[in-house]
Design a protein around this motif. Structure first.
Motif, PDB file in Angstrom:
ATOM      1  N   UNK A 170      46.743  43.199  40.029  1.00 42.12           N
ATOM      2  CA  UNK A 170      47.313  41.891  39.719  1.00 42.12           C
ATOM      3  C   UNK A 170      46.537  40.751  40.365  1.00 42.12           C
ATOM      4  N   UNK A 171      45.685  41.070  41.318  1.00 40.03           N
ATOM      5  CA  UNK A 171      44.896  40.045  42.004  1.00 40.03           C
ATOM      6  C   UNK A 171      43.450  40.038  41.526  1.00 40.03           C
ATOM      7  N   UNK A 172      43.070  40.999  40.671  1.00 38.92           N
ATOM      8  CA  UNK A 172      41.666  41.118  40.305  1.00 38.92           C
ATOM      9  C   UNK A 172      41.472  41.418  38.818  1.00 38.92           C
ATOM     10  N   UNK A 173      41.748  42.646  38.401  1.00 40.07           N
ATOM     11  CA  UNK A 173      41.411  43.094  37.050  1.00 40.07           C
ATOM     12  C   UNK A 173      41.978  42.192  35.964  1.00 40.07           C
ATOM     13  N   UNK A 174      43.245  41.764  36.147  1.00 41.33           N
ATOM     14  CA  UNK A 174      43.890  40.944  35.128  1.00 41.33           C
ATOM     15  C   UNK A 174      43.136  39.646  34.876  1.00 41.33           C
ATOM     16  N   UNK A 175      42.459  39.129  35.905  1.00 42.22           N
ATOM     17  CA  UNK A 175      41.737  37.873  35.751  1.00 42.22           C
ATOM     18  C   UNK A 175      40.512  38.039  34.854  1.00 42.22           C
ATOM     19  N   UNK A 176      39.804  39.144  35.017  1.00 44.36           N
ATOM     20  CA  UNK A 176      38.641  39.378  34.168  1.00 44.36           C
ATOM     21  C   UNK A 176      39.075  39.523  32.705  1.00 44.36           C
ATOM     22  N   UNK A 177      40.213  40.147  32.497  1.00 46.86           N
ATOM     23  CA  UNK A 177      40.675  40.390  31.130  1.00 46.86           C
ATOM     24  C   UNK A 177      41.134  39.111  30.455  1.00 46.86           C
ATOM     25  N   UNK A 178      42.010  38.347  31.113  1.00 44.46           N
ATOM     26  CA  UNK A 178      42.596  37.202  30.419  1.00 44.46           C
ATOM     27  C   UNK A 178      41.707  35.970  30.423  1.00 44.46           C
ATOM     28  N   UNK A 179      40.763  35.878  31.375  1.00 44.01           N
ATOM     29  CA  UNK A 179      39.881  34.724  31.420  1.00 44.01           C
ATOM     30  C   UNK A 179      38.550  34.990  30.720  1.00 44.01           C
ATOM     31  N   UNK A 180      38.424  36.195  30.174  1.00 46.94           N
ATOM     32  CA  UNK A 180      37.220  36.560  29.433  1.00 46.94           C
ATOM     33  C   UNK A 180      35.959  36.429  30.295  1.00 46.94           C
ATOM     34  N   UNK A 181      36.083  36.836  31.558  1.00 48.41           N
ATOM     35  CA  UNK A 181      34.923  36.866  32.447  1.00 48.41           C
ATOM     36  C   UNK A 181      34.200  38.190  32.210  1.00 48.41           C
ATOM     37  N   UNK A 182      32.882  38.168  32.068  1.00 46.95           N
ATOM     38  CA  UNK A 182      32.163  39.438  31.915  1.00 46.95           C
ATOM     39  C   UNK A 182      32.469  40.374  33.088  1.00 46.95           C
ATOM     40  N   UNK A 183      32.659  41.649  32.793  1.00 48.92           N
ATOM     41  CA  UNK A 183      32.963  42.593  33.865  1.00 48.92           C
ATOM     42  C   UNK A 183      31.781  42.687  34.821  1.00 48.92           C
ATOM     43  N   UNK A 184      32.058  42.901  36.108  1.00 49.82           N
ATOM     44  CA  UNK A 184      30.978  42.911  37.108  1.00 49.82           C
ATOM     45  C   UNK A 184      29.944  43.998  36.829  1.00 49.82           C
TER      46      UNK A 184
END
Length: 352
Positions: free
Chosen positions: A41-55
């Protein structure tokens, strides 16, 4: 241009969402996630909903004491920098991920670019203050969000390659606010109505690690009589249990939430009570009065403009502010025009 972006904590994911898109229009970006925030809830969800390329790299350092955590990051980041040989390393804010990335790059003579440079609380007891000052003094390019931040840098003798680009979090709010309205169902899920609740967040070590401060804050919220929604940070949850503190029935505790849900809770709250720097700004951006549970703030503009009030952990001040604090001044424009990411990348493309 090959840029390595180093992120590791929730606020940095939001800032990277604004900047990474601009980087990738013409340049190569490699993302290192240190794993400082590792809860889903503090990390993965942000990459998904903000469309940030995965690290490209996830260091998975997890939690720990400052020295041990920063040391693990330093060792692993250095290995990647030697392998990838970037033209520039981009860091955000003031976390252990920020200082570890800056030190690793600086010692390898790779130019460091610091987004959100020049912030000062003038409280050296804060780990964040130590991190941001050290990062500023070893960075090649200093991207300040406000005129006050530029002045702080100049006062420390930092005048070269200092740019007031505006705040990338303002970029993010402008981009994601309408998306949040369409995608978030948090208000319906929690049965909340517009301007009928107060949003609270508590996570800073100066509050969570001090039983007296936490006791005072919890009692003030309990005794306020207001409906309060509190997404509970994992560290705060740990200390609440350790201190044997209890929340009363007027406080609705929820798990940490993603950025889109947070925007909706912020925008529809009648006031916000928080010790977060990012939340102070987001409240300001969305015309919501903010009550800050700190003795000082880096975002002094919001206080001077009358939209933010500092109450520390003083129980009576918190209760009074919840009851009566109301801005009367017209909101001023301190944080740029929502084009900070464009300006940052334009400057790097011209100089590297």
């Amino acid at each position: 241009m090959k840029i390595i972006t180093i992120i590791g904590a929730r606020p940095q994911f939001i800032k990277a969402a604004a900047v990474s898109k601009k980087i990738r229009e013409k340049n190569q970006e490699i993302i290192i996630h240190t794993g400082q925030h590792y809860d889903e809830n503090m990390s993965k969800v942000f990459f998904e909903e903000l469309n940030i390329p995965y690290p490209d790299y996830n260091l998975n350092v997890g939690s720990g004491d400052h020295g041990a955590q920063t040391g693990r990051m330093l060792e692993k980041i250095e290995e990647i920098l030697l392998k990838e040989n970037p033209d520039c390393v981009l860091v955000y804010g003031d976390t252990n991920s920020t200082i570890a990335g800056s030190l690793a790059a600086s010692k390898l003579l790779i130019p460091v670019s610091h987004v959100e440079a020049g912030l000062r609380s003038f409280n050296m007891n804060m780990p964040e203050e130590q991190n941001r000052i050290l990062t500023d003094h070893i960075s090649r390019y200093l991207f300040a969000p406000t005129a006050t931040a530029v002045e702080n840098l100049n006062n420390e003798g930092l005048k070269n390659n200092v740019f007031n680009v505006g705040d990338v979090m303002f970029d993010a709010i402008l981009h994601f606010e309408n998306i949040a309205k369409n995608k978030s169902s948090i208000l319906k899920e929690l049965n909340l109505k517009n301007k009928e609740y107060i949003l609270a967040t508590i996570h800073r070590a100066e509050n969570t690690n001090d039983i007296n401060r936490m006791k005072s804050i919890v009692e003030a919220l309990n005794e306020s009589g207001e409906k309060i929604v509190l997404p509970l940070h994992p560290r705060t949850k740990k200390y609440i249990k350790e201190y044997n503190l209890k929340f009363s029935s007027n406080i609705k505790i929820i798990d940490p939430i993603g950025y889109l849900d947070m925007i909706m809770l912020e925008a529809n709250s009648k006031k916000i009570v928080s010790d977060s720097g990012g939340v102070q700004k987001e409240a300001f951006f969305m015309d919501v009065p903010c009550i800050t549970l700190r003795d000082e703030t880096e975002w002094i503009e919001t206080v001077k403009n009358g939209w933010n009030i500092l109450v520390g952990a003083d129980k009576q001040k918190i209760k009074n502010a919840i009851l009566s604090f109301a801005p009367t001044n017209k909101k001023l424009d301190y944080f740029g025009n929502g084009k900070a990411a464009d300006k940052i990348i334009d400057i790097l493309e011209k100089n590297i």
